[in-house]
Design a protein around this motif. Structure first.
Motif, PDB file in Angstrom:
ATOM      1  N   ALA A 125       0.818  -1.217   0.000  1.00 27.49           N
ATOM      2  CA  ALA A 125       0.000   0.000   0.000  1.00 27.49           C
ATOM      3  C   ALA A 125       0.851   1.267   0.000  1.00 27.49           C
ATOM      4  O   ALA A 125       0.360   2.344  -0.371  1.00 27.49           O
ATOM      5  CB  ALA A 125      -0.932   0.009   1.209  1.00 27.49           C
ATOM      6  N   LEU A 126       2.115   1.156   0.410  1.00 29.49           N
ATOM      7  CA  LEU A 126       2.966   2.331   0.598  1.00 29.49           C
ATOM      8  C   LEU A 126       3.028   3.235  -0.630  1.00 29.49           C
ATOM      9  O   LEU A 126       2.745   4.438  -0.522  1.00 29.49           O
ATOM     10  CB  LEU A 126       4.367   1.885   1.035  1.00 29.49           C
ATOM     11  N   PRO A 127       3.399   2.741  -1.818  1.00 30.06           N
ATOM     12  CA  PRO A 127       3.512   3.673  -2.951  1.00 30.06           C
ATOM     13  C   PRO A 127       2.181   4.281  -3.357  1.00 30.06           C
ATOM     14  O   PRO A 127       2.132   5.452  -3.776  1.00 30.06           O
ATOM     15  CB  PRO A 127       4.113   2.807  -4.068  1.00 30.06           C
ATOM     16  N   ALA A 128       1.089   3.528  -3.235  1.00 29.30           N
ATOM     17  CA  ALA A 128      -0.223   4.070  -3.607  1.00 29.30           C
ATOM     18  C   ALA A 128      -0.643   5.179  -2.651  1.00 29.30           C
ATOM     19  O   ALA A 128      -1.206   6.203  -3.068  1.00 29.30           O
ATOM     20  CB  ALA A 128      -1.259   2.955  -3.632  1.00 29.30           C
ATOM     21  N   ILE A 129      -0.389   5.008  -1.356  1.00 28.79           N
ATOM     22  CA  ILE A 129      -0.673   6.071  -0.386  1.00 28.79           C
ATOM     23  C   ILE A 129       0.137   7.314  -0.734  1.00 28.79           C
ATOM     24  O   ILE A 129      -0.371   8.442  -0.744  1.00 28.79           O
ATOM     25  CB  ILE A 129      -0.348   5.598   1.042  1.00 28.79           C
ATOM     26  N   LEU A 130       1.401   7.099  -1.031  1.00 27.43           N
ATOM     27  CA  LEU A 130       2.284   8.208  -1.378  1.00 27.43           C
ATOM     28  C   LEU A 130       1.788   8.940  -2.625  1.00 27.43           C
ATOM     29  O   LEU A 130       1.807  10.180  -2.685  1.00 27.43           O
ATOM     30  CB  LEU A 130       3.700   7.675  -1.589  1.00 27.43           C
ATOM     31  N   ALA A 131       1.298   8.183  -3.613  1.00 25.01           N
ATOM     32  CA  ALA A 131       0.755   8.805  -4.828  1.00 25.01           C
ATOM     33  C   ALA A 131      -0.434   9.688  -4.488  1.00 25.01           C
ATOM     34  O   ALA A 131      -0.592  10.788  -5.038  1.00 25.01           O
ATOM     35  CB  ALA A 131       0.345   7.729  -5.827  1.00 25.01           C
ATOM     36  N   TYR A 335      -8.037  -2.092  -4.532  1.00 19.19           N
ATOM     37  CA  TYR A 335      -7.061  -2.154  -3.447  1.00 19.19           C
ATOM     38  C   TYR A 335      -6.157  -0.918  -3.476  1.00 19.19           C
ATOM     39  O   TYR A 335      -5.941  -0.260  -2.444  1.00 19.19           O
ATOM     40  CB  TYR A 335      -6.212  -3.420  -3.567  1.00 19.19           C
ATOM     41  N   PHE A 336      -5.634  -0.598  -4.649  1.00 20.15           N
ATOM     42  CA  PHE A 336      -4.728   0.539  -4.763  1.00 20.15           C
ATOM     43  C   PHE A 336      -5.482   1.862  -4.671  1.00 20.15           C
ATOM     44  O   PHE A 336      -4.963   2.846  -4.133  1.00 20.15           O
ATOM     45  CB  PHE A 336      -3.934   0.436  -6.066  1.00 20.15           C
ATOM     46  N   ASP A 337      -6.723   1.898  -5.157  1.00 18.50           N
ATOM     47  CA  ASP A 337      -7.539   3.098  -5.011  1.00 18.50           C
ATOM     48  C   ASP A 337      -7.779   3.419  -3.539  1.00 18.50           C
ATOM     49  O   ASP A 337      -7.730   4.585  -3.119  1.00 18.50           O
ATOM     50  CB  ASP A 337      -8.899   2.909  -5.701  1.00 18.50           C
ATOM     51  N   ALA A 338      -8.070   2.390  -2.738  1.00 20.84           N
ATOM     52  CA  ALA A 338      -8.330   2.608  -1.312  1.00 20.84           C
ATOM     53  C   ALA A 338      -7.095   3.185  -0.616  1.00 20.84           C
ATOM     54  O   ALA A 338      -7.213   4.055   0.258  1.00 20.84           O
ATOM     55  CB  ALA A 338      -8.763   1.303  -0.654  1.00 20.84           C
ATOM     56  N   ALA A 339      -5.918   2.701  -0.993  1.00 15.16           N
ATOM     57  CA  ALA A 339      -4.693   3.242  -0.410  1.00 15.16           C
ATOM     58  C   ALA A 339      -4.458   4.678  -0.875  1.00 15.16           C
ATOM     59  O   ALA A 339      -4.072   5.550  -0.085  1.00 15.16           O
ATOM     60  CB  ALA A 339      -3.509   2.357  -0.784  1.00 15.16           C
ATOM     61  N   ALA A 340      -4.719   4.938  -2.155  1.00 16.48           N
ATOM     62  CA  ALA A 340      -4.477   6.283  -2.694  1.00 16.48           C
ATOM     63  C   ALA A 340      -5.396   7.321  -2.054  1.00 16.48           C
ATOM     64  O   ALA A 340      -4.971   8.449  -1.764  1.00 16.48           O
ATOM     65  CB  ALA A 340      -4.647   6.270  -4.211  1.00 16.48           C
ATOM     66  N   VAL A 341      -6.674   6.969  -1.830  1.00 19.23           N
ATOM     67  CA  VAL A 341      -7.561   7.968  -1.211  1.00 19.23           C
ATOM     68  C   VAL A 341      -7.203   8.203   0.249  1.00 19.23           C
ATOM     69  O   VAL A 341      -7.459   9.299   0.781  1.00 19.23           O
ATOM     70  CB  VAL A 341      -9.060   7.587  -1.352  1.00 19.23           C
ATOM     71  N   ALA A 342      -6.596   7.224   0.897  1.00  9.52           N
ATOM     72  CA  ALA A 342      -6.088   7.466   2.255  1.00  9.52           C
ATOM     73  C   ALA A 342      -5.003   8.540   2.234  1.00  9.52           C
ATOM     74  O   ALA A 342      -4.979   9.438   3.081  1.00  9.52           O
ATOM     75  CB  ALA A 342      -5.561   6.178   2.867  1.00  9.52           C
TER      76      ALA A 342
END
Length: 350
Positions: A125-131, A335-342
């Protein structure tokens, strides 16, 4: 050993031959020295024998014919031992120990000053959150705090090495038994304070290293620490933002929609409130399931709809490959969308 392959910060890949068969291996030069072609290598092949995905390397234990020199016996900074009492335990300078130049600030009654902290179950999730953070606030200073639920050496992560060298992370802190970060800390609490007051982070991301552990039981998974991270953030005066683990691509029922990992960590372990961003719109086949699952969480948490506008471009522009449980961005988009919106939600509070 046949050849030396690609390397990144703290690690190098090797091609080795074991009983006549080729095998991929990984060495940490700071521990075993720098391998050279023709070296005999002592290997731990557990991960290969088990067929592990994330950690499927033979790991170099030693170069027995060319051992690194003994460290000088001097009294100097650094008395914190990590991977304690394992054969390859390491001694590091802890940011919070007495010899550290930062000891005074960490010994004071410092707080996180309301800093948003995004907590996540999986390293992926780390890179998606960062994005998500940088899509809204490209100038934000983001630090990664790595816990010890997965890999102990941060050096194992090619993702972190690339994000760090690309200046997308201002620094890393390894806490607990984990080691190899720009800063070392005894606990998650001092690691978070170091991210804020030493690295001057605007946002911190907390997640375990690569290689999570789960047993299919209600409590037997390393991601239970997400709830404990929420509590730590609250105690220190930060704003906890939970990256929900949501999937449409996982075949296991317990991980469909909102994973039981998230439901347990936020619903039963986290005793303090967290913001729980939900990507909008959700895939039609998941929308009602996710709503029903989140409705069961304690009302101390704040479930917040966050739009996805512009995040596809941000995710695809990352300098690292997005992958979780072998699935990429297009195989498990939610999965990556959920991390990115966080990440986007955390940036909204800067």
């Amino acid at each position: 050993m046949e050849s030396v392959g690609r390397g990144w910060s703290g690690a190098v890949e090797l091609s080795v031959t074991v009983d006549g068969s080729p095998m991929r291996a990984l060495a940490y030069p700071a521990i075993v020295g720098t391998p050279e072609p023709g070296d005999t290598v002592l290997l731990n092949t557990t991960a290969v024998a088990m067929g592990l995905g994330t950690g499927g390397y033979a790991l170099v234990v030693a170069l027995p014919d060319r051992l690194p020199p003994d460290p000088p016996v001097v009294e100097g900074p650094g008395h914190m031992v990590k991977a304690r009492y394992a054969p390859q335990q390491v001694t590091v300078l802890g940011v919070d120990e007495q010899d550290s130049p930062h000891h005074a600030v960490l010994a004071s009654d410092a707080s996180l000053d309301g800093m948003p902290v995004v907590v996540a179950d999986l390293h992926s999730a780390l890179p998606a959150i960062l994005a998500g953070v940088r899509a809204s606030r490209p100038d934000a200073r983001v630090a990664y705090v790595m816990t010890d639920g997965g890999a102990l050496p941060l050096w194992f992560s090619r993702t972190v090495a690339t994000l760090r060298s690309s200046d997308l992370l201002v620094g890393t802190v390894t806490v607990g038994q984990a080691f190899g970060g720009d800063l070392e800390a005894v606990t998650l609490h001092t690691g978070l304070l170091a991210a804020r007051h030493v690295l001057a982070a605007d946002v911190a991301i907390v997640a375990q290293g690569p290689g999570n552990l789960g047993t299919g039981t209600p409590w037997g998974f390393s991601g239970v620490a997400v709830g404990e991270a929420v509590n730590a953030v609250s105690v220190l005066g930060g704003r906890a933002v939970g990256s929900l683990r949501i999937s449409s691509g996982d075949a296991r029922e317990r991980h469909r929609g909102v994973s039981h990992h998230s439901l347990t960590a936020y619903g039963r372990v986290a005793l303090a409130p967290a913001d729980l961003p939900v990507p909008m719109p959700l895939p039609t086949e998941l929308a009602q399931r996710v709503r029903d699952q989140l409705a069961e969480l304690p009302d101390r948490h704040r479930v917040i709809d966050v739009p996805l506008d512009g995040l596809d471009e941000a995710l695809r522009a990352l300098p690292v490959k997005l992958s979780s449980m072998g699935r990429g961005l297009d195989e498990d988009r939610v999965y990556f969308d959920a991390a990115a919106v966080a990440g986007r939600h955390a940036a909204a509070h800067l």
